[in-house]
Motif scaffolding. Structure first.
Motif, PDB file in Angstrom:
ATOM      1  N   VAL A 153       0.838  -1.204   0.000  1.00 40.83           N
ATOM      2  CA  VAL A 153       0.000   0.000   0.000  1.00 40.83           C
ATOM      3  C   VAL A 153       0.874   1.256   0.000  1.00 40.83           C
ATOM      4  O   VAL A 153       0.581   2.227  -0.690  1.00 40.83           O
ATOM      5  CB  VAL A 153      -0.963  -0.012   1.212  1.00 40.83           C
ATOM      6  CG1 VAL A 153      -1.575   1.349   1.444  1.00 40.83           C
ATOM      7  CG2 VAL A 153      -2.051  -1.047   1.011  1.00 40.83           C
ATOM      8  N   THR A 154       1.954   1.222   0.749  1.00 42.39           N
ATOM      9  CA  THR A 154       2.854   2.379   0.821  1.00 42.39           C
ATOM     10  C   THR A 154       3.438   2.695  -0.564  1.00 42.39           C
ATOM     11  O   THR A 154       3.413   3.838  -1.007  1.00 42.39           O
ATOM     12  CB  THR A 154       3.979   2.121   1.839  1.00 42.39           C
ATOM     13  OG1 THR A 154       3.393   1.921   3.128  1.00 42.39           O
ATOM     14  CG2 THR A 154       4.952   3.282   1.892  1.00 42.39           C
ATOM     15  N   PHE A 155       3.941   1.675  -1.245  1.00 42.20           N
ATOM     16  CA  PHE A 155       4.532   1.913  -2.567  1.00 42.20           C
ATOM     17  C   PHE A 155       3.469   2.289  -3.605  1.00 42.20           C
ATOM     18  O   PHE A 155       3.741   3.088  -4.497  1.00 42.20           O
ATOM     19  CB  PHE A 155       5.378   0.725  -3.010  1.00 42.20           C
ATOM     20  CG  PHE A 155       6.752   0.741  -2.393  1.00 42.20           C
ATOM     21  CD1 PHE A 155       7.775   1.478  -2.967  1.00 42.20           C
ATOM     22  CD2 PHE A 155       7.004   0.058  -1.218  1.00 42.20           C
ATOM     23  CE1 PHE A 155       9.037   1.531  -2.382  1.00 42.20           C
ATOM     24  CE2 PHE A 155       8.265   0.092  -0.627  1.00 42.20           C
ATOM     25  CZ  PHE A 155       9.285   0.832  -1.208  1.00 42.20           C
ATOM     26  N   GLU A 156       2.274   1.746  -3.476  1.00 42.19           N
ATOM     27  CA  GLU A 156       1.183   2.153  -4.382  1.00 42.19           C
ATOM     28  C   GLU A 156       0.848   3.630  -4.163  1.00 42.19           C
ATOM     29  O   GLU A 156       0.620   4.374  -5.128  1.00 42.19           O
ATOM     30  CB  GLU A 156      -0.057   1.280  -4.156  1.00 42.19           C
ATOM     31  CG  GLU A 156       0.102  -0.127  -4.675  1.00 42.19           C
ATOM     32  CD  GLU A 156      -1.014  -1.068  -4.245  1.00 42.19           C
ATOM     33  OE1 GLU A 156      -1.825  -0.707  -3.358  1.00 42.19           O
ATOM     34  OE2 GLU A 156      -1.068  -2.183  -4.796  1.00 42.19           O
ATOM     35  N   HIS A 157       0.822   4.062  -2.904  1.00 47.64           N
ATOM     36  CA  HIS A 157       0.553   5.470  -2.584  1.00 47.64           C
ATOM     37  C   HIS A 157       1.651   6.359  -3.151  1.00 47.64           C
ATOM     38  O   HIS A 157       1.379   7.424  -3.710  1.00 47.64           O
ATOM     39  CB  HIS A 157       0.432   5.634  -1.067  1.00 47.64           C
ATOM     40  CG  HIS A 157      -0.115   6.949  -0.639  1.00 47.64           C
ATOM     41  ND1 HIS A 157       0.701   8.020  -0.341  1.00 47.64           N
ATOM     42  CD2 HIS A 157      -1.395   7.372  -0.464  1.00 47.64           C
ATOM     43  CE1 HIS A 157      -0.058   9.049   0.013  1.00 47.64           C
ATOM     44  NE2 HIS A 157      -1.330   8.678  -0.055  1.00 47.64           N
ATOM     45  N   MET A 158       2.898   5.927  -3.023  1.00 45.89           N
ATOM     46  CA  MET A 158       4.016   6.697  -3.574  1.00 45.89           C
ATOM     47  C   MET A 158       3.926   6.779  -5.095  1.00 45.89           C
ATOM     48  O   MET A 158       4.245   7.821  -5.667  1.00 45.89           O
ATOM     49  CB  MET A 158       5.347   6.078  -3.157  1.00 45.89           C
ATOM     50  CG  MET A 158       5.717   6.382  -1.738  1.00 45.89           C
ATOM     51  SD  MET A 158       7.366   5.793  -1.381  1.00 45.89           S
ATOM     52  CE  MET A 158       6.951   4.470  -0.280  1.00 45.89           C
ATOM     53  N   ALA A 159       3.509   5.686  -5.731  1.00 48.48           N
ATOM     54  CA  ALA A 159       3.387   5.688  -7.189  1.00 48.48           C
ATOM     55  C   ALA A 159       2.326   6.681  -7.649  1.00 48.48           C
ATOM     56  O   ALA A 159       2.467   7.293  -8.713  1.00 48.48           O
ATOM     57  CB  ALA A 159       3.048   4.281  -7.696  1.00 48.48           C
ATOM     58  N   ARG A 160       1.272   6.863  -6.847  1.00 47.51           N
ATOM     59  CA  ARG A 160       0.215   7.821  -7.192  1.00 47.51           C
ATOM     60  C   ARG A 160       0.602   9.258  -6.836  1.00 47.51           C
ATOM     61  O   ARG A 160       0.045  10.195  -7.393  1.00 47.51           O
ATOM     62  CB  ARG A 160      -1.084   7.470  -6.464  1.00 47.51           C
ATOM     63  CG  ARG A 160      -1.795   6.243  -7.003  1.00 47.51           C
ATOM     64  CD  ARG A 160      -3.182   6.068  -6.403  1.00 47.51           C
ATOM     65  NE  ARG A 160      -3.217   6.049  -4.955  1.00 47.51           N
ATOM     66  CZ  ARG A 160      -3.036   4.971  -4.179  1.00 47.51           C
ATOM     67  NH1 ARG A 160      -2.795   3.807  -4.731  1.00 47.51           N
ATOM     68  NH2 ARG A 160      -3.112   5.063  -2.869  1.00 47.51           N
ATOM     69  N   ASN A 161       1.528   9.436  -5.896  1.00 52.11           N
ATOM     70  CA  ASN A 161       1.880  10.769  -5.387  1.00 52.11           C
ATOM     71  C   ASN A 161       3.395  10.990  -5.336  1.00 52.11           C
ATOM     72  O   ASN A 161       3.912  11.452  -4.320  1.00 52.11           O
ATOM     73  CB  ASN A 161       1.310  10.935  -3.967  1.00 52.11           C
ATOM     74  CG  ASN A 161      -0.167  10.734  -3.897  1.00 52.11           C
ATOM     75  OD1 ASN A 161      -0.930  11.570  -4.338  1.00 52.11           O
ATOM     76  ND2 ASN A 161      -0.579   9.601  -3.358  1.00 52.11           N
ATOM     77  N   PRO A 162       4.129  10.706  -6.395  1.00 52.81           N
ATOM     78  CA  PRO A 162       5.591  10.803  -6.295  1.00 52.81           C
ATOM     79  C   PRO A 162       6.093  12.206  -5.974  1.00 52.81           C
ATOM     80  O   PRO A 162       7.039  12.371  -5.194  1.00 52.81           O
ATOM     81  CB  PRO A 162       6.081  10.337  -7.670  1.00 52.81           C
ATOM     82  CG  PRO A 162       4.923  10.548  -8.589  1.00 52.81           C
ATOM     83  CD  PRO A 162       3.701  10.330  -7.742  1.00 52.81           C
ATOM     84  N   ARG A 163       5.470  13.224  -6.544  1.00 58.73           N
ATOM     85  CA  ARG A 163       5.934  14.594  -6.306  1.00 58.73           C
ATOM     86  C   ARG A 163       5.747  14.997  -4.840  1.00 58.73           C
ATOM     87  O   ARG A 163       6.553  15.735  -4.291  1.00 58.73           O
ATOM     88  CB  ARG A 163       5.223  15.570  -7.235  1.00 58.73           C
ATOM     89  CG  ARG A 163       5.609  15.379  -8.699  1.00 58.73           C
ATOM     90  CD  ARG A 163       4.861  16.301  -9.651  1.00 58.73           C
ATOM     91  NE  ARG A 163       4.893  17.694  -9.313  1.00 58.73           N
ATOM     92  CZ  ARG A 163       5.881  18.556  -9.610  1.00 58.73           C
ATOM     93  NH1 ARG A 163       6.917  18.136 -10.295  1.00 58.73           N
ATOM     94  NH2 ARG A 163       5.801  19.817  -9.252  1.00 58.73           N
ATOM     95  N   THR A 186      14.690   7.108  -9.227  1.00 59.20           N
ATOM     96  CA  THR A 186      15.166   6.380 -10.412  1.00 59.20           C
ATOM     97  C   THR A 186      14.032   6.022 -11.358  1.00 59.20           C
ATOM     98  O   THR A 186      14.224   5.228 -12.266  1.00 59.20           O
ATOM     99  CB  THR A 186      15.940   5.102 -10.006  1.00 59.20           C
ATOM    100  OG1 THR A 186      15.096   4.258  -9.231  1.00 59.20           O
ATOM    101  CG2 THR A 186      17.210   5.456  -9.244  1.00 59.20           C
ATOM    102  N   GLY A 187      12.862   6.608 -11.157  1.00 62.42           N
ATOM    103  CA  GLY A 187      11.768   6.474 -12.108  1.00 62.42           C
ATOM    104  C   GLY A 187      10.814   5.313 -11.904  1.00 62.42           C
ATOM    105  O   GLY A 187      10.099   4.950 -12.834  1.00 62.42           O
ATOM    106  N   MET A 188      10.821   4.694 -10.757  1.00 62.02           N
ATOM    107  CA  MET A 188       9.866   3.621 -10.425  1.00 62.02           C
ATOM    108  C   MET A 188       9.867   2.510 -11.475  1.00 62.02           C
ATOM    109  O   MET A 188       8.831   2.132 -12.004  1.00 62.02           O
ATOM    110  CB  MET A 188       8.448   4.182 -10.239  1.00 62.02           C
ATOM    111  CG  MET A 188       8.332   5.209  -9.149  1.00 62.02           C
ATOM    112  SD  MET A 188       6.661   5.867  -8.948  1.00 62.02           S
ATOM    113  CE  MET A 188       6.520   6.963 -10.345  1.00 62.02           C
ATOM    114  N   ALA A 189      11.037   1.981 -11.786  1.00 67.72           N
ATOM    115  CA  ALA A 189      11.165   0.970 -12.828  1.00 67.72           C
ATOM    116  C   ALA A 189      10.482  -0.348 -12.479  1.00 67.72           C
ATOM    117  O   ALA A 189      10.088  -1.090 -13.370  1.00 67.72           O
ATOM    118  CB  ALA A 189      12.651   0.705 -13.139  1.00 67.72           C
ATOM    119  N   THR A 190      10.326  -0.629 -11.199  1.00 68.34           N
ATOM    120  CA  THR A 190       9.626  -1.850 -10.783  1.00 68.34           C
ATOM    121  C   THR A 190       8.281  -1.459 -10.195  1.00 68.34           C
ATOM    122  O   THR A 190       8.072  -0.333  -9.753  1.00 68.34           O
ATOM    123  CB  THR A 190      10.444  -2.644  -9.737  1.00 68.34           C
ATOM    124  OG1 THR A 190      10.703  -1.785  -8.625  1.00 68.34           O
ATOM    125  CG2 THR A 190      11.744  -3.142 -10.317  1.00 68.34           C
TER     126      THR A 190
END
Length: 173
Positions: free
Chosen positions: A88-98, A164-168
């Motif tokens: 959930v944490t990484f999904e949240h970061m993927a939606r809100n990277p800035r 690094t652009g969330m490659a995974t």
């Protein structure tokens, strides 16, 4: 998050708007160069509205950090896989990277050094205590070092992933 009590939906929307504007301005100008005037003009709200919600820019920044951690904690039960809270944490970061990048940029300042990680560690300590207790593991003397270690490791991994652009995918992380 607010100085006001009994917030309406509009009041919560205003706080989110002010947070988002602050984070965008941090990425554009750097934390120290952002003023209350910049925030209120970009958000198109009066200074008095800002001060109804927050004492100052630092208050908005710190409460924004804590709000994110609290939101993640609330979302934890929706996670999937062997480590639902992390997913959930990484999904949240993927939606809100800035949002995360702005927090980490501003956290490098002496006035905010470690505050985000401290709040994460404190929150994690409560979660870990419950998890260890469920498994019959005594947590005396373990919670603080373990929660600090996990908070630091998660922060470092997450920052690397975003920069690094969330490659995974979040699930792979």
């Amino acid at each position: 998050m607010a100085r006001l009590t009994n917030l309406t939906d509009r009041g919560r929307e205003t706080q989110v708007q002010l947070r988002d504007v602050l984070m965008a301005l941090i990425l554009e100008k750097g934390y120290d160069r952002v003023s209350i005037k910049d925030i209120t003009e970009r958000a198109q709200v009066d200074r008095s509205t800002f001060y109804l919600h927050f004492r100052d820019k630092d208050d908005l920044f710190v409460k924004s950090q804590r709000w994110m951690v609290d939101e993640l904690l609330a979302l934890r039960s929706q996670g999937r896989g062997p480590y639902p809270g992390i997913t959930v944490t990484f999904e949240h970061m993927a939606r809100n990277p800035r949002l995360y990048l702005a927090i980490w940029q501003a956290e490098g300042l002496a006035s905010h050094a470690g505050s985000f990680e401290d709040y994460i560690a404190t929150t994690l300590a409560g979660v870990l205590e419950g998890m260890l207790r469920e498994r019959g593991i005594g947590a005396e003397g373990l919670l603080e070092p373990l929660s600090r270690y996990l908070a630091g490791a998660l922060r470092s991994l997450a920052r690397w992933w975003l920069e690094t652009g969330m490659a995974t995918s979040p699930a792979e992380m």
